[in-house]
Design a protein around this motif. Structure first.
Motif, PDB file in Angstrom:
ATOM      1  N   SER A  65      18.343  -0.012   7.123  1.00  0.00           N
ATOM      2  CA  SER A  65      17.751   1.271   6.724  1.00  0.00           C
ATOM      3  C   SER A  65      16.948   1.163   5.447  1.00  0.00           C
ATOM      4  O   SER A  65      16.166   2.066   5.128  1.00  0.00           O
ATOM      5  CB  SER A  65      18.859   2.324   6.562  1.00  0.00           C
ATOM      6  N   ASP A  66      17.130   0.084   4.669  1.00  0.00           N
ATOM      7  CA  ASP A  66      16.372  -0.093   3.443  1.00  0.00           C
ATOM      8  C   ASP A  66      14.929  -0.532   3.709  1.00  0.00           C
ATOM      9  O   ASP A  66      14.083  -0.449   2.805  1.00  0.00           O
ATOM     10  CB  ASP A  66      17.041  -1.129   2.537  1.00  0.00           C
ATOM     11  N   TYR A  67      14.660  -1.020   4.907  1.00  0.00           N
ATOM     12  CA  TYR A  67      13.342  -1.560   5.221  1.00  0.00           C
ATOM     13  C   TYR A  67      12.555  -0.575   6.080  1.00  0.00           C
ATOM     14  O   TYR A  67      13.119   0.221   6.835  1.00  0.00           O
ATOM     15  CB  TYR A  67      13.471  -2.886   5.970  1.00  0.00           C
ATOM     16  N   CYS A  68      11.251  -0.678   5.968  1.00  0.00           N
ATOM     17  CA  CYS A  68      10.339   0.149   6.761  1.00  0.00           C
ATOM     18  C   CYS A  68       9.478  -0.768   7.614  1.00  0.00           C
ATOM     19  O   CYS A  68       8.981  -1.804   7.135  1.00  0.00           O
ATOM     20  CB  CYS A  68       9.461   0.997   5.850  1.00  0.00           C
ATOM     21  N   LEU A  69       9.312  -0.402   8.874  1.00  0.00           N
ATOM     22  CA  LEU A  69       8.502  -1.207   9.786  1.00  0.00           C
ATOM     23  C   LEU A  69       7.025  -1.040   9.445  1.00  0.00           C
ATOM     24  O   LEU A  69       6.526   0.078   9.296  1.00  0.00           O
ATOM     25  CB  LEU A  69       8.759  -0.786  11.234  1.00  0.00           C
ATOM     26  N   CYS A  70       6.334  -2.169   9.322  1.00  0.00           N
ATOM     27  CA  CYS A  70       4.908  -2.176   9.009  1.00  0.00           C
ATOM     28  C   CYS A  70       4.186  -3.130   9.956  1.00  0.00           C
ATOM     29  O   CYS A  70       4.814  -3.908  10.679  1.00  0.00           O
ATOM     30  CB  CYS A  70       4.661  -2.601   7.555  1.00  0.00           C
ATOM     31  N   LEU A  71       2.865  -3.054   9.930  1.00  0.00           N
ATOM     32  CA  LEU A  71       2.033  -3.944  10.734  1.00  0.00           C
ATOM     33  C   LEU A  71       1.100  -4.708   9.806  1.00  0.00           C
ATOM     34  O   LEU A  71       0.335  -4.110   9.041  1.00  0.00           O
ATOM     35  CB  LEU A  71       1.222  -3.150  11.760  1.00  0.00           C
ATOM     36  N   ALA A  72       1.188  -6.042   9.879  1.00  0.00           N
ATOM     37  CA  ALA A  72       0.290  -6.898   9.103  1.00  0.00           C
ATOM     38  C   ALA A  72      -0.893  -7.283   9.986  1.00  0.00           C
ATOM     39  O   ALA A  72      -0.707  -7.852  11.069  1.00  0.00           O
ATOM     40  CB  ALA A  72       1.027  -8.148   8.621  1.00  0.00           C
ATOM     41  N   ILE A  73      -2.091  -6.957   9.532  1.00  0.00           N
ATOM     42  CA  ILE A  73      -3.319  -7.230  10.279  1.00  0.00           C
ATOM     43  C   ILE A  73      -4.120  -8.282   9.520  1.00  0.00           C
ATOM     44  O   ILE A  73      -4.543  -8.051   8.384  1.00  0.00           O
ATOM     45  CB  ILE A  73      -4.164  -5.959  10.468  1.00  0.00           C
ATOM     46  N   HIS A  74      -4.313  -9.437  10.160  1.00  0.00           N
ATOM     47  CA  HIS A  74      -5.124 -10.502   9.562  1.00  0.00           C
ATOM     48  C   HIS A  74      -6.547 -10.371  10.093  1.00  0.00           C
ATOM     49  O   HIS A  74      -6.784 -10.526  11.299  1.00  0.00           O
ATOM     50  CB  HIS A  74      -4.546 -11.869   9.907  1.00  0.00           C
ATOM     51  N   ALA A  75      -7.486 -10.056   9.206  1.00  0.00           N
ATOM     52  CA  ALA A  75      -8.896  -9.944   9.568  1.00  0.00           C
ATOM     53  C   ALA A  75      -9.626 -11.158   9.010  1.00  0.00           C
ATOM     54  O   ALA A  75     -10.046 -11.151   7.848  1.00  0.00           O
ATOM     55  CB  ALA A  75      -9.488  -8.647   9.015  1.00  0.00           C
ATOM     56  N   PRO A  76      -9.784 -12.238   9.802  1.00  0.00           N
ATOM     57  CA  PRO A  76     -10.376 -13.469   9.253  1.00  0.00           C
ATOM     58  C   PRO A  76     -11.826 -13.315   8.821  1.00  0.00           C
ATOM     59  O   PRO A  76     -12.276 -13.999   7.900  1.00  0.00           O
ATOM     60  CB  PRO A  76     -10.228 -14.462  10.415  1.00  0.00           C
ATOM     61  N   SER A 131      -5.551 -10.808  14.144  1.00  0.00           N
ATOM     62  CA  SER A 131      -4.197 -11.139  14.593  1.00  0.00           C
ATOM     63  C   SER A 131      -3.235 -10.161  13.941  1.00  0.00           C
ATOM     64  O   SER A 131      -3.418  -9.781  12.772  1.00  0.00           O
ATOM     65  CB  SER A 131      -3.821 -12.571  14.226  1.00  0.00           C
ATOM     66  N   CYS A 132      -2.199  -9.768  14.676  1.00  0.00           N
ATOM     67  CA  CYS A 132      -1.248  -8.771  14.186  1.00  0.00           C
ATOM     68  C   CYS A 132       0.176  -9.293  14.286  1.00  0.00           C
ATOM     69  O   CYS A 132       0.528  -9.971  15.255  1.00  0.00           O
ATOM     70  CB  CYS A 132      -1.367  -7.470  14.975  1.00  0.00           C
ATOM     71  N   LEU A 133       0.983  -8.956  13.288  1.00  0.00           N
ATOM     72  CA  LEU A 133       2.415  -9.244  13.303  1.00  0.00           C
ATOM     73  C   LEU A 133       3.154  -8.069  12.669  1.00  0.00           C
ATOM     74  O   LEU A 133       2.709  -7.531  11.644  1.00  0.00           O
ATOM     75  CB  LEU A 133       2.739 -10.521  12.520  1.00  0.00           C
ATOM     76  N   PHE A 134       4.263  -7.692  13.260  1.00  0.00           N
ATOM     77  CA  PHE A 134       5.099  -6.660  12.658  1.00  0.00           C
ATOM     78  C   PHE A 134       5.939  -7.284  11.546  1.00  0.00           C
ATOM     79  O   PHE A 134       6.407  -8.422  11.647  1.00  0.00           O
ATOM     80  CB  PHE A 134       5.995  -6.010  13.707  1.00  0.00           C
ATOM     81  N   VAL A 135       6.127  -6.518  10.469  1.00  0.00           N
ATOM     82  CA  VAL A 135       6.866  -6.994   9.307  1.00  0.00           C
ATOM     83  C   VAL A 135       7.670  -5.838   8.749  1.00  0.00           C
ATOM     84  O   VAL A 135       7.288  -4.661   8.904  1.00  0.00           O
ATOM     85  CB  VAL A 135       5.895  -7.572   8.239  1.00  0.00           C
ATOM     86  N   GLN A 158       1.861   0.943   7.116  1.00  0.00           N
ATOM     87  CA  GLN A 158       3.182   1.491   7.431  1.00  0.00           C
ATOM     88  C   GLN A 158       3.138   2.170   8.798  1.00  0.00           C
ATOM     89  O   GLN A 158       2.207   2.894   9.141  1.00  0.00           O
ATOM     90  CB  GLN A 158       3.595   2.501   6.357  1.00  0.00           C
ATOM     91  N   MET A 159       4.187   1.929   9.600  1.00  0.00           N
ATOM     92  CA  MET A 159       4.275   2.493  10.951  1.00  0.00           C
ATOM     93  C   MET A 159       5.041   3.823  10.910  1.00  0.00           C
ATOM     94  O   MET A 159       5.886   4.036  10.037  1.00  0.00           O
ATOM     95  CB  MET A 159       5.001   1.526  11.880  1.00  0.00           C
ATOM     96  N   ARG A 160       4.718   4.777  11.859  1.00  0.00           N
ATOM     97  CA  ARG A 160       3.652   4.645  12.837  1.00  0.00           C
ATOM     98  C   ARG A 160       2.332   5.182  12.328  1.00  0.00           C
ATOM     99  O   ARG A 160       1.257   4.712  12.702  1.00  0.00           O
ATOM    100  CB  ARG A 160       4.020   5.429  14.097  1.00  0.00           C
ATOM    101  N   THR A 161       2.381   6.159  11.491  1.00  0.00           N
ATOM    102  CA  THR A 161       1.173   6.836  11.030  1.00  0.00           C
ATOM    103  C   THR A 161       1.022   6.770   9.531  1.00  0.00           C
ATOM    104  O   THR A 161       0.300   7.579   8.938  1.00  0.00           O
ATOM    105  CB  THR A 161       1.184   8.305  11.481  1.00  0.00           C
ATOM    106  N   GLY A 162       1.706   5.823   8.880  1.00  0.00           N
ATOM    107  CA  GLY A 162       1.679   5.736   7.427  1.00  0.00           C
ATOM    108  C   GLY A 162       0.399   5.134   6.887  1.00  0.00           C
ATOM    109  O   GLY A 162      -0.483   4.697   7.632  1.00  0.00           O
ATOM    110  N   PRO A 163       0.287   5.084   5.566  1.00  0.00           N
ATOM    111  CA  PRO A 163      -0.941   4.594   4.920  1.00  0.00           C
ATOM    112  C   PRO A 163      -0.983   3.068   4.873  1.00  0.00           C
ATOM    113  O   PRO A 163      -0.025   2.381   5.216  1.00  0.00           O
ATOM    114  CB  PRO A 163      -0.844   5.181   3.514  1.00  0.00           C
ATOM    115  N   ARG A 164      -2.108   2.560   4.378  1.00  0.00           N
ATOM    116  CA  ARG A 164      -2.226   1.129   4.096  1.00  0.00           C
ATOM    117  C   ARG A 164      -1.533   0.840   2.773  1.00  0.00           C
ATOM    118  O   ARG A 164      -1.843   1.435   1.741  1.00  0.00           O
ATOM    119  CB  ARG A 164      -3.696   0.723   4.040  1.00  0.00           C
ATOM    120  N   LEU A 165      -0.580  -0.090   2.809  1.00  0.00           N
ATOM    121  CA  LEU A 165       0.231  -0.369   1.626  1.00  0.00           C
ATOM    122  C   LEU A 165      -0.312  -1.513   0.795  1.00  0.00           C
ATOM    123  O   LEU A 165      -0.171  -1.506  -0.436  1.00  0.00           O
ATOM    124  CB  LEU A 165       1.671  -0.701   2.052  1.00  0.00           C
TER     125      LEU A 165
END
Length: 457
Positions: free
Chosen positions: A380-391, A355-359, A400-407
């Motif tokens: 502007s202080d925040y960066c768009l990221c994607l939270a991936i829940h791998a059950p 499951s995915c949610l943007f954060v 980090q979006m779009r091509t950033g690393p895993r934070l």
């Protein structure tokens, strides 16, 4: 310890009423495919096939002090059941929207009153999406909407129309609160006393039935199209036949051949037949409630599709602006789609049942000014990221979006879900600090609710 460091506990939703929606066995929150959840600030709605349970918590009160059960009047003949739920939150109004397997949209107040009931289409509603885009440098207009997703069609309700209807209902309700005749009439009309809400309906089954869909935003008209005042929308669907499909949606129903036939020929023919039958049979003048019917379809022009058998699209999540969509498929992959260019810009593998949610996270390296006392956070202080829940892995990853690393990599208990509060309709620009997207963790076995911290430090 890392989970405690990166999340903050908010409280527990554990109460006896949870047994009404299937609680009581391990993994109940994720094992039942008919169990639906919708989160809002300090409120959680849980629904099974025939009942909705609303729980409320706050920092200074008992988490289970406010509980509401909503039992919609569903058709036993059609085996109707609840198939989608979502909150509708305006400046001063908060209600719960329910979609049914027979295609009805129901809106309930937090006192359990049915405010509105309307047939959208004769098909199961599989998703209710609430989103909006504010007017800025990139968008010359603002758009707030409720998108109703079905297997072959999508419908769009304008947020301002729903807000106007709700204000009229609450105003009349307040003025006639002590009028018993009004209360009886309100129950008799079952939420239909304010008429039908206007909406647009499109067929998006050109490349097969969809498992999920979303209207991503306003798009320019097609080339060589004469300029007009009507809007065009972009819709993205995912399904079994086509992993990803995209359509240009037109507001103009008159341009649809099917819509023209249904809106002009059929009513005229029906009127003629009805007049002749009355002349012949001279039927009595008793009035009956006219059966509600869905409106004609508007034009949906296919743009592109991605077919990659045996891969099947499963779920779709939109970013706040609608320019990115995270799509999960049956092969354990996650595709990041640019909804404006309609190209996949990133791919993750090995995430079955994800499951995915943007954060939005505070990831600035220079935090001296941001962390100072009295500082008001801006967008502007925040960066768009994607939270991936791998059950299957028992973790939640933040990329980090779009091509950033895993934070981050955060342990997530088995039987848990990640949730996000619904979009809040705003009638005017607020002067308060920016409220970023957040991700919440709900542990079904313990009932514990926690939130992902915004800062990585």
């Amino acid at each position: 310890m890392s989970r405690r460091y990166h999340t903050t506990e908010l409280g527990s939703i554990a109460c006896e009423d949870l047994s009404d929606v299937g609680a009581g066995k391990e993994g109940w929150l994720v094992s039942d495919p008919n169990l639906l959840t919708a989160l809002d600030t300090h409120s959680l709605a849980l629904a099974n096939r025939s009942i909705v349970l609303v729980l409320h918590w706050s920092d200074d009160a008992d988490p289970s002090s406010y509980r509401l059960k909503i039992v919609p009047d569903l058709s036993p003949i059609a085996a109707e059941y609840i198939s989608a739920i979502e909150w509708l939150v305006f400046d001063d109004v908060r209600v719960l929207a329910i979609g049914t397997s027979s295609g009805f949209l129901l809106i309930y107040s937090l006192q359990g009153d049915l405010i509105h009931k309307q047939l959208v289409n004769n098909a199961k509603i599989i998703k209710l999406r609430v989103r909006g885009t504010n007017k800025d440098l990139l968008e010359d207009t603002s758009s707030e909407e409720v998108c109703v997703v079905m297997r072959a069609t999508v419908a769009r309700f304008d947020g301002s129309d729903i807000q106007s209807m709700l204000h009229r209902w609450f105003r009349e309700r307040q003025l006639n609160f002590w009028d018993e005749s009004y209360m009886r009439r309100d129950q008799e009309y079952s939420g239909a006393s304010f008429g039908r809400l206007p909406y647009q309906l499109w067929n998006v089954s050109k490349y097969g039935l969809c498992a999920d869909a979303a209207i991503t935003g306003i798009m320019p008209p097609p080339l060589m199209e004469p300029q007009s005042s009507q809007r065009y929308y972009c819709a993205v669907t995912v399904g079994d036949d086509a992993v990803i499909s995209a359509y240009r949606l037109s507001e103009d129903r008159s341009r649809s051949i099917v819509g023209a036939i249904l809106s002009k020929v059929v009513p005229a023919t029906f009127s003629t037949i009805s007049s002749i039958s009355k002349m012949i049979w001279r039927s009595d003048t008793t009035t009956k409630k006219q059966e509600e019917k869905p409106q004609p379809l508007a034009r949906a022009s296919p743009l592109t599709c991605l077919k990659d058998y045996p891969r099947k699209g499963e779920k779709l999540t939109l970013s706040p602006s609608g320019t990115l969509a995270a799509i999960t498929d049956s092969l354990g992959r996650i595709l990041l789609l640019d909804t404006q260019a309609l190209v996949v810009v990133r791919l993750w593998k090995g995430y079955r049942d994800a499951s995915c949610l943007f954060v939005e996270m505070l990831v600035k390296k220079n935090s001296a000014t941001v962390g100072s006392a009295g500082y008001q956070y801006e967008k502007s202080d925040y960066c768009l990221c994607l939270a991936i829940h791998a059950p299957r892995k028992g973790i939640v990853e933040v990329w980090q979006m779009r091509t950033g690393p895993r934070l981050l990599t955060i342990p997530c208990a088995k039987g848990s879900k990640i949730l996000q509060p619904t979009y809040r309709f705003v009638s005017s620009i607020s002067s308060s600090s920016y409220v970023p997207l957040e991700v919440f963790f709900l542990n079904g076995d313990s009932g514990q609710l926690s939130v992902l911290n915004r800062s990585l430090n």
